[in-house]
Design an enzyme around this catalytic site. Structure first.
Site, PDB file in Angstrom:
ATOM      1  N   ASP A 174      -0.955  -5.109   6.213  1.00 64.37           N
ATOM      2  CA  ASP A 174      -0.961  -6.070   5.374  1.00 64.37           C
ATOM      3  C   ASP A 174      -2.201  -6.153   4.728  1.00 64.37           C
ATOM      4  O   ASP A 174      -3.159  -5.677   5.262  1.00 64.37           O
ATOM      5  CB  ASP A 174      -0.743  -7.557   5.977  1.00 64.37           C
ATOM      6  CG  ASP A 174      -0.047  -8.784   5.304  1.00 64.37           C
ATOM      7  OD1 ASP A 174      -0.068  -8.746   4.176  1.00 64.37           O
ATOM      8  OD2 ASP A 174       0.432  -9.799   6.022  1.00 64.37           O
ATOM      9  N   HIS A 207      -3.703  -6.251  -4.469  1.00 63.60           N
ATOM     10  CA  HIS A 207      -3.505  -7.245  -3.313  1.00 63.60           C
ATOM     11  C   HIS A 207      -2.577  -6.737  -1.986  1.00 63.60           C
ATOM     12  O   HIS A 207      -2.924  -7.333  -0.731  1.00 63.60           O
ATOM     13  CB  HIS A 207      -2.375  -8.480  -3.847  1.00 63.60           C
ATOM     14  CG  HIS A 207      -3.061  -9.291  -4.784  1.00 63.60           C
ATOM     15  ND1 HIS A 207      -3.673 -10.602  -4.161  1.00 63.60           N
ATOM     16  CD2 HIS A 207      -3.384  -9.196  -6.071  1.00 63.60           C
ATOM     17  CE1 HIS A 207      -4.030 -11.368  -5.678  1.00 63.60           C
ATOM     18  NE2 HIS A 207      -4.210 -10.566  -6.423  1.00 63.60           N
TER      19      HIS A 207
HETATM   20  P1  ADQ Z   1       1.992 -12.078   0.928  1.00 66.84           P
HETATM   21  O1  ADQ Z   1       2.537 -10.891   1.304  1.00 66.84           O
HETATM   22  O2  ADQ Z   1       3.032 -13.051   0.292  1.00 66.84           O
HETATM   23  O3  ADQ Z   1       0.758 -11.860  -0.298  1.00 66.84           O
HETATM   24  P2  ADQ Z   1       0.076 -13.903   2.530  1.00 66.84           P
HETATM   25  O4  ADQ Z   1      -1.174 -13.242   2.290  1.00 66.84           O
HETATM   26  O5  ADQ Z   1       0.371 -13.998   4.090  1.00 66.84           O
HETATM   27  O6  ADQ Z   1       1.315 -12.629   2.258  1.00 66.84           O
HETATM   28  O7  ADQ Z   1       0.480 -15.070   1.836  1.00 66.84           O
HETATM   29  C1  ADQ Z   1       1.675 -15.814   2.023  1.00 66.84           C
HETATM   30  C2  ADQ Z   1       1.549 -17.276   1.319  1.00 66.84           C
HETATM   31  O8  ADQ Z   1       2.669 -18.074   1.216  1.00 66.84           O
HETATM   32  C3  ADQ Z   1       0.576 -18.089   2.133  1.00 66.84           C
HETATM   33  O9  ADQ Z   1      -0.520 -18.653   1.407  1.00 66.84           O
HETATM   34  C4  ADQ Z   1       1.277 -19.332   2.801  1.00 66.84           C
HETATM   35  O10 ADQ Z   1       0.522 -20.369   2.692  1.00 66.84           O
HETATM   36  C5  ADQ Z   1       2.305 -19.153   1.996  1.00 66.84           C
HETATM   37  N1  ADQ Z   1       3.466 -19.589   2.691  1.00 66.84           N
HETATM   38  C6  ADQ Z   1       3.963 -18.908   4.004  1.00 66.84           C
HETATM   39  N2  ADQ Z   1       5.122 -19.465   4.486  1.00 66.84           N
HETATM   40  C7  ADQ Z   1       5.505 -20.518   3.550  1.00 66.84           C
HETATM   41  C8  ADQ Z   1       6.550 -21.437   3.866  1.00 66.84           C
HETATM   42  N3  ADQ Z   1       7.444 -21.537   4.834  1.00 66.84           N
HETATM   43  N4  ADQ Z   1       6.455 -22.424   2.994  1.00 66.84           N
HETATM   44  C9  ADQ Z   1       5.721 -22.625   2.107  1.00 66.84           C
HETATM   45  N5  ADQ Z   1       4.673 -21.546   1.737  1.00 66.84           N
HETATM   46  C10 ADQ Z   1       4.577 -20.468   2.559  1.00 66.84           C
HETATM   47  C11 ADQ Z   1       0.201 -10.763  -1.009  1.00 66.84           C
HETATM   48  C12 ADQ Z   1      -0.048  -9.445   0.313  1.00 66.84           C
HETATM   49  C13 ADQ Z   1      -1.103 -10.150   1.244  1.00 66.84           C
HETATM   50  C14 ADQ Z   1      -2.360 -10.758   0.464  1.00 66.84           C
HETATM   51  C15 ADQ Z   1      -1.754 -11.590  -0.435  1.00 66.84           C
HETATM   52  C16 ADQ Z   1      -3.110 -12.477  -1.280  1.00 66.84           C
HETATM   53  O11 ADQ Z   1       0.917  -9.045   0.833  1.00 66.84           O
HETATM   54  O12 ADQ Z   1      -1.660  -9.061   2.189  1.00 66.84           O
HETATM   55  O13 ADQ Z   1      -3.180 -11.569   1.423  1.00 66.84           O
HETATM   56  O14 ADQ Z   1      -1.060 -11.321  -1.370  1.00 66.84           O
HETATM   57  O15 ADQ Z   1      -3.792 -11.031  -1.855  1.00 66.84           O
END
Ligand code: ADQ
Length: 492
Positions: free
Chosen positions: A381, A169
């Site tokens: 990311d 990921h």
């Molecule tokens: P993350 O580093 O966690 O994931 P991201 O892809 O941005 O990063 O996902 C974050 C998730 O958390 C989103 O689905 C969002 O809706 C949720 N979220 C964010 N803020 C929130 C809040 N305040 N309250 C509730 N929910 C919230 C890792 C990798 C990424 C990759 C993903 C998936 O680092 O690059 O995109 O896995 O593979």
């Protein structure tokens, strides 16, 4: 000839749950984060199994708690108990102090302690043993993320035959960074034990193949397109790029609900005649939050027309709070927000609204829906699902996406977003000004195209693509639970 696959087993570091200490003892809440958001709709009601650490200590009594969670989730949950030492050295140590910074190109933050590596091997073996116990040869074992790169090799060492695939990921770094890892050859050879290895982007795939060339001169690549076969000596592995996505229809539908629409209206009414700039991130040094706050400060200084006319809503979800580096980052963010608000606030206007907590879904969607500008500027990311969620929820198609060049999602959205280098504070500040002044027609044209792209390649497209490459089947081959597995139980 192998038996056809009948069931998918997901294995990840964490089960898709979150343990909290409530007034009546331990409670279970649904988990957060990209992987959970991505896989939950796919496994629900399809008879799947999920294996992972509960997040608690190895002597928590989880049976009674996981039962209702499992019913609600719609798939079986099998926990992998981890001791305090294992969590320290495998999770906080090897995963979060070695692989996480290294794979995000931040090698100076790495702590290459040999004992971390030993524990990483031990825990991967433990995951392999529990997976063996709960699976059959006809299952497809889909392993997720950097915590478990060694698991297929552990299965082999146990003499267990399984069809395995791996999806990373996070990014895979360029060779000159990866080769700093003391255990580089072990990790590369372990990944070659999977039958399919998936990355987020073609760039990650290219970096991986480049690294393989350092450990062997005998490499051949056959095939074209997003999935190729790599032959290294007597090993043969399929390697592909599978950009992860979101359940677009669910986000768009929920954003349209009366509850979200009312909340969006109410929140924006409190910020009248202003453009809302939104940042949403987990607390993490890879997300570029301090640099983003500096850019907003620079924009307010150099472009005074933004003062009183923009508000930055920065949402930060607490994460890895036990780790000193994350505590330092949290303190730095409070300091920066205080400094900027102290300098610019005037009667009736506070420039930054800082929310340090997890939002419930309606509130998150309301912010996505109301924000005129999304500022998504990670230093690096794997993908970044927030960017896709913002587009899905921008029903009025009047939002502008400012996006880091170093997020995996940039590969698809770069044409219609304003692209920035997250290390370039003035460049980001210029982008904020450009977004602020962008006219209605251009906003609409760009957002319309962005939404089409995200819609076309949603989470189901991603799963189908991976499964097609892995086992030549798509989701339709896995019927809903009622049709073939009537008992939803939890096994310990
Ligand atoms: P993350 O580093 O966690 O994931 P991201 O892809 O941005 O990063 O996902 C974050 C998730 O958390 C989103 O689905 C969002 O809706 C949720 N979220 C964010 N803020 C929130 C809040 N305040 N309250 C509730 N929910 C919230 C890792 C990798 C990424 C990759 C993903 C998936 O680092 O690059 O995109 O896995 O593979």
């Amino acid at each position: 000839m192998k038996e056809p696959v009948t069931r998918i087993i997901a294995v990840s570091n964490r089960l898709p749950i979150h343990l909290v200490h409530g007034p009546d003892g331990l409670e279970i809440k649904p988990g957060e984060g990209g992987l959970v958001t991505a896989l939950a709709p796919v496994f629900r009601n399809r008879g799947g199994v999920w294996i992972g650490w509960s997040g608690g200590s190895d002597d928590d009594d989880l049976a009674g708690l996981l039962e209702p969670a499992s019913r609600e989730a719609g798939y079986r949950l099998y926990p992998v108990p981890l001791s305090v030492d294992e969590v320290c050295d495998y999770y906080y140590g090897f995963s979060n102090e070695v692989i996480w910074p290294l794979f995000h190109d931040l090698q100076t933050r790495c702590n290459f302690k040999p004992r971390y590596w030993q524990q990483y091997l031990n825990v991967n073996r433990k995951f392999a043993e529990i997976t063996t116990k709960h699976s059959a040869e006809t299952d497809y074992i889909w392993v997720h993320d950097y915590h478990l790169m060694y698991m297929a090799k552990s299965l082999r060492e146990l003499g267990v035959e399984r069809n395995t695939g791996f999806f990373l990921h996070i990014p895979f770094p360029p060779a000159d960074i990866f080769m700093k890892l003391p255990w580089r050859a072990h990790i590369l050879r372990a990944l070659l034990e999977y039958e399919l290895v998936g990355f987020q982007t073609m760039r990650d795939r290219k970096n991986f193949i480049q690294c393989l060339r350092y450990i062997s001169s005998d490499i051949r690549i056959s095939g074209r397109g997003s999935v190729v076969t790599v032959i290294v000596g007597d090993k043969r592995v399929r390697v592909g790029a599978f950009p992860i996505s979101i359940d677009y229809d669910a986000f768009a539908r929920d954003a349209e609900s009366k509850e979200v629409a009312d909340l969006a209206w109410y929140l924006h009414e409190a910020l009248p005649n202003r453009q809302v700039i939104l940042g949403v991130d987990r607390l993490d040094y890879t997300k570029g939050i301090p640099e983003r706050l500096e850019a907003f400060k620079d924009a307010l200084s150099r472009f005074p027309e933004l003062q009183g006319k923009t508000t930055l809503v920065q949402v930060v979800v607490p994460s890895r709070e036990e780790v000193p580096e994350y505590q330092t980052l949290r303190a730095e963010l409070y300091r920066l927000v205080g400094e900027i608000n102290g300098q610019f606030t005037r009667s009736g206007w506070v420039p930054i609204h800082y929310l340090y907590r997890s939002l419930d879904r309606s509130e998150l969607l309301a912010y996505y829906r109301l924000a005129e500008i999304a500022l998504i500027t990670p230093l690096k990311d794997g993908m970044n699902l927030v960017a896709k969620e913002y587009c899905a929820c921008n029903l009025e198609e009047n939002g502008v996406l400012i996006l880091s060049e170093f997020a995996g999602v940039a590969a698809h959205l770069h044409r219609n977003a304003i692209m920035v280098n997250p290390y370039d504070v003035e460049g980001m500040s210029n982008a904020i000004r450009e977004a602020f002044h962008m006219d209605r027609t251009e906003r609409h044209n760009r957002m319309h195209k962005l939404r089409e792209i995200v819609h076309h390649r949603d989470i189901f497209w991603w799963v189908n693509n991976f499964l097609e490459a892995a086992i030549a089947k798509d989701l339709r081959a896995f019927p809903a639970l009622e049709e073939y597995m009537p008992d939803i139980t939890i096994g310990i």
